[in-house]
Each structure stands twice: as C-alpha cells, then as structure tokens.
Design a protein around this motif. Sequence first.
Motif, PDB file in Angstrom:
ATOM      1  N   LEU A 344       0.822  -1.211   0.000  1.00  0.00           N
ATOM      2  CA  LEU A 344       0.000   0.000   0.000  1.00  0.00           C
ATOM      3  C   LEU A 344       0.856   1.262   0.000  1.00  0.00           C
ATOM      4  N   GLN A 345       2.107   1.150  -0.423  1.00  0.00           N
ATOM      5  CA  GLN A 345       2.918   2.343  -0.526  1.00  0.00           C
ATOM      6  C   GLN A 345       2.230   3.322  -1.482  1.00  0.00           C
ATOM      7  N   ALA A 346       2.473   4.610  -1.262  1.00  0.00           N
ATOM      8  CA  ALA A 346       1.645   5.609  -1.917  1.00  0.00           C
ATOM      9  C   ALA A 346       1.804   5.622  -3.436  1.00  0.00           C
ATOM     10  N   HIS A 347       3.028   5.441  -3.929  1.00  0.00           N
ATOM     11  CA  HIS A 347       3.250   5.589  -5.359  1.00  0.00           C
ATOM     12  C   HIS A 347       4.584   4.957  -5.727  1.00  0.00           C
ATOM     13  N   SER A 348       5.050   5.197  -6.925  1.00  0.00           N
ATOM     14  CA  SER A 348       6.259   4.540  -7.410  1.00  0.00           C
ATOM     15  C   SER A 348       7.531   5.107  -6.792  1.00  0.00           C
ATOM     16  N   ASN A 349       7.460   6.297  -6.199  1.00  0.00           N
ATOM     17  CA  ASN A 349       8.620   6.804  -5.484  1.00  0.00           C
ATOM     18  C   ASN A 349       8.849   5.948  -4.237  1.00  0.00           C
ATOM     19  N   ILE A 350      10.084   5.600  -3.969  1.00  0.00           N
ATOM     20  CA  ILE A 350      10.404   4.737  -2.831  1.00  0.00           C
ATOM     21  C   ILE A 350      10.755   5.627  -1.649  1.00  0.00           C
ATOM     22  N   ALA A 351       9.827   5.786  -0.740  1.00  0.00           N
ATOM     23  CA  ALA A 351      10.010   6.684   0.394  1.00  0.00           C
ATOM     24  C   ALA A 351      10.835   6.010   1.491  1.00  0.00           C
ATOM     25  N   HIS A 352      11.507   6.830   2.284  1.00  0.00           N
ATOM     26  CA  HIS A 352      12.296   6.286   3.398  1.00  0.00           C
ATOM     27  C   HIS A 352      11.417   5.900   4.575  1.00  0.00           C
ATOM     28  N   GLN A 353      10.222   6.504   4.691  1.00  0.00           N
ATOM     29  CA  GLN A 353       9.210   6.102   5.663  1.00  0.00           C
ATOM     30  C   GLN A 353       8.069   5.492   4.868  1.00  0.00           C
TER      31      GLN A 353
END
Length: 470
Positions: A344-353
């Motif tokens: 369920l990550q928000a989008h294709s950018n890989i966030a550190h949180q």
Amino acid sequence: MTSLQDATTAPVLFPGDPGYDQHRRVWNADIDRRPAAIVRCRDAKEVAAALTWCVRHGHDVTVRGGGHNLAGTAVIDGAVMIDTAPMTDVAFDLDAGTVTVGAGCRWGDVDRPAAEHDVAVPAGVVSHTGVAGLTLGGGAGYLARMYGATVDYLVSAEIVVADGGILTVSADEHPDLFWALRGAGHNFGVVTSFTFRYVPLPGLATVRQALYAAGDRREVLRFYRDWALAAPDNVTTYARLLTCPPYWSQVPAAHRGEPVLSVATVHYGDPAAEPALTGPMFAQATPVYQSLKTIPHVTLQHATDDEFRYGIGHYWKHIFLESLADEVIDTAIDWCDRYPGRPLQAHSNIAHQMICPFEVIGGGGQMTRRDTTATVMGSHGLPWGANIGADWEFPDEKPELVAWAKGFADAMGPYQGGTYINFASVQGDIEVARQVYGGNYDRLIAVKKDYDPANVFRRGLVDLSGGRDQ
C-alpha cells in the motif's frame, strides 16, 4: 440534547448537520463511529462549558485534537465529542525560547513557522499528526536521538479538568498533574494549549536508503543491531521488512514482488560528513536499490505524508525490545514473509518512511540517556522500538490481517519490554496500562483520583481507574 447548544458558545453539530460526517472522521479509516454531538470548541471556556453540561447530564465525553490516534478514541458511538480542532494558534516567544500551540494544531502547523526561525520542536515524522495526541502520549521522531522525546520539551499546558476548572500546569503549578500529562495525558482532562521549548535546527537532513535482497536480510540486520546503537546522536536509523511492490520500477525486476529489507538513515549537519558516518552500515551487502537526498528539516517532516495518508485502515502493535537477538530477527523475518496484505505504498517513489509489516527504529542517543523518571514516558529507555503493522483498503481484508498482527505480536512476546501508547490500536484495560506505564502506574492512579475521581475521562487509551466502577 438541544440544551447543549445553550450551554456553550461553541458551534454544536448533530447527526445530519452539515459538517457532522466530516468532523467525526479520523485518520484510521477502520474507525467509523457516530457521536451524539460534536462540540467545536475555540477556547478553554467553551470546553469547560460543554464538559460541565455533559458531566451534569451523564453523557460520555471524548476529546479530539488531530484525530490521528490509531484506536480512534476521539470518537465513540453515542458520546459527545469535544473537538479542539478550531484551536490552531501558534505563537513564538523568541526571548523565552518557547512556542505556544493550540490543541487543534497538526505538527505541520508548528514545523513551518518554526523553520522560519531556524528552530524546531522535536516531534514525529508525519506533518498531519496532531500535536495534542502525540505530546500526551510521549512523542518521538527524527530528532529524538539528538534531543529526546517531545514531552521533554513541554514547559506548561492549559487543561480543563473534570470539574470544569481551567488550570495551567507546569513543574511549579500542579506538578503531579504536569508529570502525568507527559505520557499519560489522554486520561486527565482536555488540554487546550501546549507551551514547548524549542531547539536550534541542527542543519540539513541527509537521507540515505538502501533495499537489500531477501537472502541478505539476516546478515544486514545483525550488523544493524550493533551499528545503529553506536551511531552518532545526529544519525537516526530505521530498518523495515516488506515485500517489494511490483510498481517500484527502480528496483530490478527480479526483486519486485519479493521480500526485501529497507535500511534508512537520517543525518543532520554538514552533508559532506554524512558518507563517513553512515558508510559502514551500507557496505554490508550490495543493495538492489539505493537513494540519497539532502533536504531541509521542514521538508523532511512533510516528505512521507502521502505514505501515511487518510483512507487506509490500520491495526498496529508496538513493542520495545531490549535487543535484536538472532531469534528476534528470525521471528520477524518469518512473520513478515507470511504477511497476508497487499503493498500500500503511496506511489512509485520509494520513500524512506513507508507502510510496512515490520519496522525497527534504532534507539540510543538521547532517548536512552533521558531521565525516565521526569515524565511518564519511561519505556523509551529501552534501545529498540518495533512496530507490527497491518494495513488495508477494503473491509474484507481486515480479519486475516488483524489475526496476523496478533499472532506476530504473540510470537514476539518473550522479547517484549513494554509498549508505546501512541501506537496502540485498541483501548487498553488495567493489564495493558500496567504494561505501558510499569512502575508509574500506581502514581498515575493517585493523580487520577485527585483530578478525575469520577473517571470522566475513561475513554483514554488505557484504564487508569484503578479498578473503580466505570
């Protein structure tokens, strides 16, 4: 109930009124409850009037600040919600080195003007988290290893207590209540404003992240457990276990949809000094993905708001750990590989949180050295904090995920050394309260009897009634 409107000058919303559904909603989308009324209070006097009326007429009361609490205790079916969201004033006293914040503020409301003065209040990691809830439960974020917990910087608070009295509490005024508010504050009244000491911004934040393949997870985590605790205070660390989403196209195709380990560090100060400090951590295996960015603190505080967006259901368990022994690492990997949910990550950018099944937050620094007797937030003296997270979009996904989270937490039970109340997904009983507050529990009961003998604020996160009838 119409007489409630006459008792206070605050706007009162009832079911069916415009705005009622908007203001009963909270961050955790799993919470869908209908209060009897919502009182939109703008100051302590309006709170006192509404509270006094509710007590006199025998109505249950809940309190909403930012509405970010996992258990959703801000809203209960059939109760009167005292909503402090309209209290959004933020005032800096540069001579005193303090900032006074209304109880309805989110942390972004504080971080943005603070950045203009090159200062910050040590707080959380998501800008739409409420100031009130995070502070009353303790508070920790990116600056915790350098400066300690949010409650360590609370100078005073304005609170409406159960008898309708409006008090200013501090180390000198009502010191027992002031102590209790700093970590167990959801149980003693309606805090309407907070005054914090602030700290100087410690420079730019350099954020480094790497993803490691499934076969490297154990060895990297074994190095992490020693390295993270010994890292300088200006380096905060995170390790997370998850399945790589198929839409993370930056990751080689062979690792998409497969288990990975994310390690992230946040370094404050001269970016040129960062590689030497974090290099050993990222040299333990070859990453399948890595990123590096340097940004202002205020940008960092907003950087992962989308990851923890509204509209997702959550059931989390939090545990403090004395160590990351091999059996702890093996248990975590085993249970994360069995996670029944979807990415369920928000989008294709890989966030550190990111939303993930399991994360470990590196302890040490000031969080380990802080005086755990000065506030109720005592369990943070342990070196590791770990979150077990079940998250979903659709109700039919919930049962299997909640069962998984409970089973995972049970499996980690032998290694647990307490929990953090701000990450509790259920309202706790006396047993949970003793686990959260340990040796502080009996003292909290005594303060509760002094300021809330009838247990008006019994809808807090844990039971501090001391066994009295509710």
